[in-house]
Motif scaffolding. Structure first.
Motif, PDB file in Angstrom:
ATOM      1  N   LEU A  81     -46.936  25.075 -33.021  1.00  0.00           N
ATOM      2  CA  LEU A  81     -47.846  25.385 -34.120  1.00  0.00           C
ATOM      3  C   LEU A  81     -47.539  26.749 -34.739  1.00  0.00           C
ATOM      4  O   LEU A  81     -47.500  26.890 -35.956  1.00  0.00           O
ATOM      5  CB  LEU A  81     -49.295  25.366 -33.617  1.00  0.00           C
ATOM      6  CG  LEU A  81     -49.806  24.038 -33.064  1.00  0.00           C
ATOM      7  CD1 LEU A  81     -51.208  24.207 -32.498  1.00  0.00           C
ATOM      8  CD2 LEU A  81     -49.785  22.964 -34.143  1.00  0.00           C
ATOM      9  N   TYR A 100     -48.663  25.810 -29.123  1.00  0.00           N
ATOM     10  CA  TYR A 100     -48.196  24.457 -29.418  1.00  0.00           C
ATOM     11  C   TYR A 100     -49.281  23.425 -29.135  1.00  0.00           C
ATOM     12  O   TYR A 100     -50.169  23.648 -28.305  1.00  0.00           O
ATOM     13  CB  TYR A 100     -46.914  24.141 -28.636  1.00  0.00           C
ATOM     14  CG  TYR A 100     -47.085  23.909 -27.151  1.00  0.00           C
ATOM     15  CD1 TYR A 100     -47.094  22.606 -26.615  1.00  0.00           C
ATOM     16  CD2 TYR A 100     -47.208  24.970 -26.261  1.00  0.00           C
ATOM     17  CE1 TYR A 100     -47.223  22.392 -25.256  1.00  0.00           C
ATOM     18  CE2 TYR A 100     -47.325  24.762 -24.903  1.00  0.00           C
ATOM     19  CZ  TYR A 100     -47.340  23.467 -24.399  1.00  0.00           C
ATOM     20  OH  TYR A 100     -47.462  23.254 -23.041  1.00  0.00           O
ATOM     21  N   GLN A 101     -49.189  22.331 -29.881  1.00  0.00           N
ATOM     22  CA  GLN A 101     -50.091  21.198 -29.678  1.00  0.00           C
ATOM     23  C   GLN A 101     -49.642  20.472 -28.410  1.00  0.00           C
ATOM     24  O   GLN A 101     -48.565  19.888 -28.362  1.00  0.00           O
ATOM     25  CB  GLN A 101     -50.024  20.241 -30.869  1.00  0.00           C
ATOM     26  CG  GLN A 101     -51.134  19.212 -30.920  1.00  0.00           C
ATOM     27  CD  GLN A 101     -52.454  19.802 -31.389  1.00  0.00           C
ATOM     28  OE1 GLN A 101     -52.448  20.755 -32.153  1.00  0.00           O
ATOM     29  NE2 GLN A 101     -53.558  19.242 -30.942  1.00  0.00           N
TER      30      GLN A 101
END
Length: 384
Positions: A81, A100-101
């Motif tokens: 992200l 991050y996702q």
């Protein structure tokens, strides 16, 4: 200028030319008054027997200590992200590197819900089985047989085993949340509905590499970044095998920096040459508390060889070259100095080993010897 003229005149009056075997003319003594001695900052040291090792000058480079280089990996899989740092960024312990996702986190949380539900059901079944056993014990021999009691006890034992298994599943997943999704290099969001994880620096240091970008895919096998703890660094020199054979671990290394010389010890001398370059790597670990040594810096250094030369040891600045001869100035008294030709066996730039021409304990001019040499030169020009 007036002081220089007075000093020069003093020398002229004391000149008594002597010829040596090579017909080199030197004065028997150089006389200075106390004012001239103070002006020139002349200092005296004493010749003493000792040994000096040969010095190997090298070009060195600063590298991270690989034992303090941390490679960052994500615990789960997902998409980047935000990237919050760049290579060369100084970071502190716990600082965010990227977010991050985390799809794995979402799956693990769903699995945790299922496991807790299964544990709740197992506990309820175990409690029902325990209550059935208790009733059977009260009624056995009346309305219930002993065989029925044993059957209910078997059911309770199975319910206990199932409950312990479900509890182990919940504990295992909890350990994964604590050790993987939340660790020294990663933190997951505490919001149940949030799937965002943040990679963090586990040490104070500098980002060395960053191999990802926004929207890039991450997996646990991806080497996302590396962070070096630069409180200690390596100073690495590449030398020929012949040069390496003259070194040994524990030998002295001196590295020149803008802030002065750094003294360290040689930690390792590789046993084999690099097949691509044919050179041997020499490593010295150096403390770097202020961070002045940055990986990639190229520095001048000198390595002390294992072999040494023995003789009378004097400072290197005591040696002056007059024509083709090495000369030192021996103090006769407070104001008189005698030039003496000597043979130099080794000069490492700081200390020189004199193989002949000096005796133990003789007082030799160190700082200021060049001024005495200059005076002899001026006197010779005047004589011409």
């Amino acid at each position: 200028m007036k002081g220089r003229i007075l000093l020069y005149c003093a020398v002229c009056f004391c000149m008594s030319p002597l010829a040596n075997a090579e017909d080199q003319i030197l004065p028997s003594v150089v006389a200075l008054d106390m004012a001239a001695i103070k002006n020139e900052g002349i200092t005296v040291t004493f010749a003493k027997s000792g040994k000096v090792s040969r010095i190997l000058p090298v070009i060195s480079r600063v590298m991270p200590d690989t034992t303090r280089l941390v490679y960052i990996h994500s615990a789960g899989s997902g998409k980047v992200l935000d990237v919050l740092v760049q290579p060369g960024t100084s970071v502190h312990k716990g600082q965010a590197l990227l977010r991050y996702q985390d799809h794995s986190l979402h799956g693990a949380r769903l699995q945790a819900i299922q496991m807790r539900a299964a544990l709740t059901a197992a506990i309820a079944s175990r409690n029902d089985a325990a209550a059935a056993v208790l009733r059977a014990k009260q009624l056995v021999g009346q309305t219930l047989s002993l065989a029925e009691l044993r059957r209910r006890q078997d059911i309770l034992a199975q319910a206990d085993a199932t409950m312990r298994a479900r509890q182990a599943d919940v504990d295992t997943l909890g350990h994964r949340f604590n050790e993987e999704f939340n660790s020294s290099s990663e933190q997951s969001s505490r919001k149940q509905q949030d799937e965002v994880s943040t990679l963090i620096s586990p040490v104070d240091g500098m980002v060395q590499t960053l191999d990802t970008s926004v929207a890039a895919d991450l997996t646990p096998t991806t080497n996302v970044a590396s962070v070096a703890d630069l409180s200690d660094v390596w100073i690495v020199s590449d030398i020929t095998p012949e040069q390496a054979a003259r070194l040994q671990p524990g030998g002295l290394q001196t590295t020149e920096t803008n802030d002065g010389a750094i003294t360290s010890r040689i930690d390792t001398v590789d046993g084999m040459a690099n097949p691509q370059t044919g050179l041997v790597r020499v490593i010295s670990r150096v403390s770097n508390p202020t961070g002045v040594l940055v990986p990639g810096m190229v520095l001048d250094a000198s390595l002390t060889e294992r072999d040494s030369v023995t003789g009378m040891v004097v400072p290197s600045d005591a040696i002056q070259k007059i024509d083709v001869h090495n000369v030192v100035f021996v103090q006769v008294d407070k104001t008189h100095y005698r030039p003496v030709m000597v043979n130099i066996a080794l000069d490492d730039g700081k200390h020189a080993v004199v193989s002949s021409g000096l005796k133990e304990g003789e007082a030799v001019v160190s700082h200021g010897s060049f001024a005495l040499k200059s005076i002899i030169g001026l006197a010779g020009m005047d004589a011409d």
